[in-house]
Design a protein around this motif. Sequence first.
Motif, PDB file in Angstrom:
ATOM      1  N   PRO A 176     -86.705 -51.238  49.436  1.00 12.31           N
ATOM      2  CA  PRO A 176     -87.836 -50.877  48.577  1.00 12.31           C
ATOM      3  C   PRO A 176     -87.879 -49.369  48.318  1.00 12.31           C
ATOM      4  N   LEU A 177     -88.242 -49.004  47.097  1.00 13.08           N
ATOM      5  CA  LEU A 177     -88.412 -47.590  46.761  1.00 13.08           C
ATOM      6  C   LEU A 177     -89.868 -47.229  47.030  1.00 13.08           C
ATOM      7  N   GLY A 178     -90.145 -46.867  48.280  1.00 17.31           N
ATOM      8  CA  GLY A 178     -91.526 -46.619  48.671  1.00 17.31           C
ATOM      9  C   GLY A 178     -92.016 -45.222  48.377  1.00 17.31           C
ATOM     10  N   GLY A 179     -91.100 -44.269  48.195  1.00 13.48           N
ATOM     11  CA  GLY A 179     -91.508 -42.891  47.942  1.00 13.48           C
ATOM     12  C   GLY A 179     -91.145 -42.476  46.529  1.00 13.48           C
ATOM     13  N   HIS A 180     -90.160 -41.577  46.398  1.00 10.09           N
ATOM     14  CA  HIS A 180     -89.613 -41.222  45.093  1.00 10.09           C
ATOM     15  C   HIS A 180     -88.131 -40.925  45.288  1.00 10.09           C
ATOM     16  N   PHE A 181     -87.396 -40.806  44.194  1.00  9.93           N
ATOM     17  CA  PHE A 181     -85.966 -40.548  44.306  1.00  9.93           C
ATOM     18  C   PHE A 181     -85.721 -39.161  44.894  1.00  9.93           C
ATOM     19  N   VAL A 182     -84.996 -39.129  46.013  1.00 11.74           N
ATOM     20  CA  VAL A 182     -84.657 -37.881  46.694  1.00 11.74           C
ATOM     21  C   VAL A 182     -83.137 -37.810  46.784  1.00 11.74           C
ATOM     22  N   THR A 183     -82.551 -36.715  46.327  1.00 16.23           N
ATOM     23  CA  THR A 183     -81.090 -36.610  46.302  1.00 16.23           C
ATOM     24  C   THR A 183     -80.507 -36.100  47.614  1.00 16.23           C
ATOM     25  N   GLY A 184     -81.311 -35.378  48.380  1.00 12.52           N
ATOM     26  CA  GLY A 184     -80.784 -34.756  49.593  1.00 12.52           C
ATOM     27  C   GLY A 184     -80.164 -33.401  49.336  1.00 12.52           C
TER      28      GLY A 184
END
Length: 208
Positions: free
Chosen positions: A92-100
């Motif tokens: 699930p995408l519970g937060g937001h897109f994070v690339t690192g």
Amino acid sequence: MFTGIIEEVGVVKRVEKKGEVITLTILAEKISSSLGLGGSIAVDGVCLTVVEISPPLFKVDVSRPTQLTTTLGKAFPGRRVNLERPLTLDKPLGGHFVTGHVDAKGKILKKGGGEEFPLEISYPEALFPYLVVKGSIAVDGVSLTIQKLEKDRFSTHIIPHTAENTILGEKKVGEEVNLEVDFLARYLKKWWEEEKEKRDFEEMLKNW
């Protein structure tokens, strides 16, 4: 790609320096057995490559540029770190897109307590165009919402669950954190600048 939802707080057990690279050995009892050699993992919001696995331990290398631009350059044995495995299609995408790909280091200016933990964090002014109130930002890999924004600082809140299950609950005033802006904001800013240049050029041609 990650989501900013921390899966485990690991512990740095060993720091080895090999030339300009440092190797971190991290204890992760929950997720280490599911890691893949050569795969990615976010450590305090920094995307790193797993170079060795021996559950419950795994190793990652931190390059010199990453040491300089993130807090991992000051890693030490006993330090606790936020860990998240990469996003998969069944996750699930519970937060937001994070690339690192950490943009900069910030510093905790104020920290409160209670049912909500308010945080005020400083950031380099160069990040200001990518931030917006109610927008997302990753702090040490944790997806948070900006509540208040100034040109050199922003305010956010963490709930008790986040405080207890990430290192943000342990952070003290004056400590540094890794910051990553919402990558969609980067593309939007680039598009806007290109469109503005295009409109300016067309206007110049009209007045030629």
